[in-house]
Design a protein around this motif. Structure first.
Motif, PDB file in Angstrom:
ATOM      1  N   GLY A  22       0.777  -1.128   0.211  1.00  0.00           N
ATOM      2  CA  GLY A  22       0.131  -0.122   0.096  1.00  0.00           C
ATOM      3  C   GLY A  22       0.927   1.346   0.048  1.00  0.00           C
ATOM      4  N   ALA A  23       2.117   1.238   0.305  1.00  0.00           N
ATOM      5  CA  ALA A  23       2.942   2.283   0.361  1.00  0.00           C
ATOM      6  C   ALA A  23       3.355   2.664  -1.222  1.00  0.00           C
ATOM      7  CB  ALA A  23       4.004   2.155   1.447  1.00  0.00           C
ATOM      8  N   GLY A  24       3.198   1.879  -2.162  1.00  0.00           N
ATOM      9  CA  GLY A  24       3.508   2.230  -3.575  1.00  0.00           C
ATOM     10  C   GLY A  24       3.060   3.667  -4.109  1.00  0.00           C
ATOM     11  N   ASN A  25       4.031   4.257  -4.924  1.00  0.00           N
ATOM     12  CA  ASN A  25       3.579   5.556  -5.554  1.00  0.00           C
ATOM     13  C   ASN A  25       3.783   5.343  -7.123  1.00  0.00           C
ATOM     14  OD1 ASN A  25       3.408   7.073  -3.318  1.00  0.00           O
ATOM     15  ND2 ASN A  25       5.650   7.065  -3.016  1.00  0.00           N
ATOM     16  N   LEU A  51      -4.500   9.890  -3.821  1.00  0.00           N
ATOM     17  CA  LEU A  51      -4.072   8.714  -3.619  1.00  0.00           C
ATOM     18  C   LEU A  51      -3.219   8.590  -2.192  1.00  0.00           C
ATOM     19  CD1 LEU A  51      -3.240   6.059  -4.915  1.00  0.00           C
ATOM     20  CD2 LEU A  51      -1.110   7.562  -5.902  1.00  0.00           C
ATOM     21  N   GLN A  52      -2.663   9.646  -1.812  1.00  0.00           N
ATOM     22  CA  GLN A  52      -1.896   9.774  -0.549  1.00  0.00           C
ATOM     23  C   GLN A  52      -3.059   9.191   0.561  1.00  0.00           C
ATOM     24  OE1 GLN A  52      -0.334  13.387   0.787  1.00  0.00           O
ATOM     25  NE2 GLN A  52       1.069  12.203   2.353  1.00  0.00           N
ATOM     26  N   VAL A  54      -5.780   7.570   0.151  1.00  0.00           N
ATOM     27  CA  VAL A  54      -6.209   6.202   0.145  1.00  0.00           C
ATOM     28  C   VAL A  54      -5.007   5.234   0.792  1.00  0.00           C
ATOM     29  CG1 VAL A  54      -6.483   4.383  -1.651  1.00  0.00           C
ATOM     30  CG2 VAL A  54      -7.633   6.758  -1.643  1.00  0.00           C
ATOM     31  N   GLU A  55      -3.595   5.556   0.346  1.00  0.00           N
ATOM     32  CA  GLU A  55      -2.585   4.700   0.727  1.00  0.00           C
ATOM     33  C   GLU A  55      -2.527   4.636   2.256  1.00  0.00           C
ATOM     34  OE1 GLU A  55       0.843   6.450  -1.135  1.00  0.00           O
ATOM     35  OE2 GLU A  55       0.332   5.339  -3.128  1.00  0.00           O
ATOM     36  N   GLN A  56      -3.013   5.730   2.861  1.00  0.00           N
ATOM     37  CA  GLN A  56      -2.840   5.760   4.200  1.00  0.00           C
ATOM     38  C   GLN A  56      -3.716   5.052   5.009  1.00  0.00           C
ATOM     39  OE1 GLN A  56      -3.045  10.115   5.186  1.00  0.00           O
ATOM     40  NE2 GLN A  56      -0.872  10.389   5.035  1.00  0.00           N
ATOM     41  N   ILE A  58      -5.163   2.461   3.491  1.00  0.00           N
ATOM     42  CA  ILE A  58      -4.777   0.958   3.251  1.00  0.00           C
ATOM     43  C   ILE A  58      -3.776   0.627   4.066  1.00  0.00           C
ATOM     44  CG2 ILE A  58      -3.529  -0.417   1.531  1.00  0.00           C
ATOM     45  CD1 ILE A  58      -5.401   1.089  -0.464  1.00  0.00           C
ATOM     46  N   THR A  59      -2.616   1.390   4.568  1.00  0.00           N
ATOM     47  CA  THR A  59      -1.569   1.002   5.454  1.00  0.00           C
ATOM     48  C   THR A  59      -2.143   1.077   6.564  1.00  0.00           C
ATOM     49  OG1 THR A  59       0.080   2.091   3.720  1.00  0.00           O
ATOM     50  CG2 THR A  59       0.510   1.720   6.055  1.00  0.00           C
TER      51      THR A  59
END
Length: 79
Positions: A22-25, A51-52, A54-56, A58-59
Motif C-alpha cells: 500500500g505504500a507504492g507510488n 492517492l496519498q 487512500v494509501e494511508q 490501506i496502510t
C-alpha cells in the motif's frame, strides 16, 4: 501455540505484506486520467493527494490486520 501453518495462511504476514504494498507510488497520473474520463476535473496534484489518503487508509487497515493476526495467532508460521 499448537501446530504450524504456511506463511500465506497468516493474517499477520498478509497484513504486513498489504501494508508494504500500500505504500507504492506512481499511479497518481493514472488516477487523474481515470477520474478525468468520468467527468471530474482533476489535476495531477489533486490525484496525488487523493492517492496519498487512500494509501494511508490501506496502510493503517493492513497494520491493524497484522496486529490482530499476531494477537489471535494459534499456530506457528512455517515457510
Amino acid at each position: 501455540m499448537t501446530g504450524s501453518k504456511k506463511f500465506y495462511q497468516s493474517k499477520g504476514v498478509m497484513g504486513g505484506l498489504v501494508a508494504v504494498a500500500g505504500a507504492g507510488n506512481g499511479i497518481a497520473p493514472i488516477l487523474a486520467i481515470a477520474l478525468g474520463s468520468m467527468g471530474y476535473q482533476v489535476t495531477g496534484a489533486d490525484a496525488a493527494e487523493i492517492l496519498q489518503g487512500v494509501e494511508q487508509i490501506i496502510t493503517a487497515g493492513a497494520g491493524l490486520i497484522a496486529v490482530w493476526g499476531r494477537v489471535s495467532a494459534s499456530a506457528r508460521v512455517e515457510r
